[in-house]
Structure formats: C-alpha cells, structure tokens
Design an enzyme around this catalytic site. Sequence first.
Site, mmCIF file in Angstrom:
data_model
loop_
_atom_site.group_PDB
_atom_site.id
_atom_site.type_symbol
_atom_site.label_atom_id
_atom_site.label_comp_id
_atom_site.label_asym_id
_atom_site.label_seq_id
_atom_site.Cartn_x
_atom_site.Cartn_y
_atom_site.Cartn_z
ATOM 1 N N ARG A 23 0.812 -1.216 0.000
ATOM 2 C CA ARG A 23 0.000 0.000 0.000
ATOM 3 C C ARG A 23 0.846 1.268 0.000
ATOM 4 O O ARG A 23 0.380 2.339 -0.331
ATOM 5 C CB ARG A 23 -0.913 0.034 1.221
ATOM 6 N N GLN A 46 0.174 24.212 18.547
ATOM 7 C CA GLN A 46 -0.222 24.836 17.284
ATOM 8 C C GLN A 46 0.522 24.150 16.152
ATOM 9 O O GLN A 46 1.666 23.727 16.325
ATOM 10 C CB GLN A 46 0.130 26.327 17.318
ATOM 11 N N ASN A 48 1.386 24.649 11.874
ATOM 12 C CA ASN A 48 1.394 25.625 10.782
ATOM 13 C C ASN A 48 1.901 24.971 9.506
ATOM 14 O O ASN A 48 2.673 24.015 9.563
ATOM 15 C CB ASN A 48 2.323 26.802 11.133
ATOM 16 N N ARG A 59 12.737 31.393 4.158
ATOM 17 C CA ARG A 59 11.804 31.825 5.195
ATOM 18 C C ARG A 59 12.574 31.846 6.509
ATOM 19 O O ARG A 59 13.163 30.863 6.902
ATOM 20 C CB ARG A 59 10.613 30.879 5.291
ATOM 21 N N HIS A 62 13.500 32.919 12.309
ATOM 22 C CA HIS A 62 12.589 33.451 13.315
ATOM 23 C C HIS A 62 12.728 32.742 14.657
ATOM 24 O O HIS A 62 13.107 31.585 14.712
ATOM 25 C CB HIS A 62 11.132 33.284 12.861
ATOM 26 N N LYS A 72 10.039 24.053 18.058
ATOM 27 C CA LYS A 72 9.370 23.658 16.815
ATOM 28 C C LYS A 72 9.801 22.260 16.405
ATOM 29 O O LYS A 72 10.935 21.857 16.638
ATOM 30 C CB LYS A 72 9.736 24.605 15.667
ATOM 31 N N HIS A 119 14.929 29.618 13.688
ATOM 32 C CA HIS A 119 14.640 28.622 12.668
ATOM 33 C C HIS A 119 14.399 29.306 11.331
ATOM 34 O O HIS A 119 13.745 30.346 11.252
ATOM 35 C CB HIS A 119 13.392 27.813 13.040
ATOM 36 N N TYR A 132 4.853 22.397 10.414
ATOM 37 C CA TYR A 132 5.578 22.380 11.680
ATOM 38 C C TYR A 132 4.646 22.645 12.851
ATOM 39 O O TYR A 132 3.657 23.349 12.741
ATOM 40 C CB TYR A 132 6.758 23.352 11.685
ATOM 41 N N ASP A 168 12.176 39.651 6.662
ATOM 42 C CA ASP A 168 13.323 38.778 6.885
ATOM 43 C C ASP A 168 14.615 39.369 6.338
ATOM 44 O O ASP A 168 15.683 39.153 6.893
ATOM 45 C CB ASP A 168 13.070 37.400 6.283
#
Length: 188
Positions: A23, A46, A48, A59, A62, A72, A119, A132, A168
């Site tokens: 499968r 949370q 995201n 990105r 942060h 994270k 990160h 994440y 950034d």
Amino acid sequence: MNFRECDVAGAWVIEPSPIEDARGRFMRAWCHREFADHGVDFAPVQANMGLSTRKGTIRGLHYQIAPALEAKLVRCTRGEIFDVVVDLRPTSPTYRSWYGSCLNVENGRMLYIPQGCAHGCQSTQDDTEIYYMTSAFYSAEHVRGIRYDDPAFAIRWPLVASLISDQDRNWPLWGKSEMGAMPWTARI
C-alpha cells in the site's frame, strides 16, 4: 523514530522508522513518549503550514522571546527544504552555532528546534510545502529574527536566495540590536 543529536545543543534530527508494504508506507510523525525518552519536553499547541512556490525561497530565521518562547518540530510534506537551526542562547555550549539538514518527502526526516533558537529554511525545489508544530501560540509582539545572511553566523545556504520577505531581509545584524541581552536566558 530514531533521534540523532546535531551540532546545536538540544536540537535533534529525527528519522522515521517507516513500515512499508504494497500500500505504501506508514510512519509516526510525533510521539510524546519517544520525545520524553530522549529528554525532549515538547508539547505542541499549534501546527502551521507554509508553501514556497519558488526554488531558493528563504523563510526566516525566526524565534519568539519570553513569555512566548517556542520550540518547533519541522517536516517537509512536499518538495524539499534545507532546514536550519541557530543557537541564540548565550549560556549554551553551542551559542552562535548553526546546523542544517535536508528534509523532504522521501526521507521523512524532521528537525526539532529547541526554545531560544532561531529557525529558517530554504526551498530547494519549486512548490515546496512545510508543516511544523510549535510549543507556544504565535505571538506577533514576541517575534524576532536574524538575517539569513548575517556574517555573525555565516550560514551556508545551498542556493542563492531567490525570494525573501522584506521583514526577513531587514532584521538587524546580530550585535547591532537589542538581541545582545536575550530575555530568555534565565528560563532555559
């Protein structure tokens, strides 16, 4: 899951142990018990997702300051990223060190970023998606960042940056801002 320490204290590369059959495959994405067995206290509150349509997009980098410190757990769900953690904890033995790892759908690898670390990631393919989980809720007033090209860290990104947000691109250089005295050192 297989946990492997990396060059940043408290950060982990987590390799899945997939079960494969006709499968396809099945693998665990997160397990409180397995994290606790490795001394990692991570309770996500949370999740995201981000999509970078252009290869070379960066990105980050942060992080959140107290009282909204966050850890994270990052994975790539489509395409491929070069994922980076930077140690910003002045009392850490790996302060100002960084570590990067390739995350993609095929390897299923994850990177755990502890509190007090920045990160960021760069997409190495078009149409790359990341997923994440965080240990704290997003708090705009507590978000900070470091520049992807800050010479204080000398991160070796695999590609030339093709796209990066104004925010950034314009974070102050390390040592040229309030970041010299980190507000979280007493809590780590």
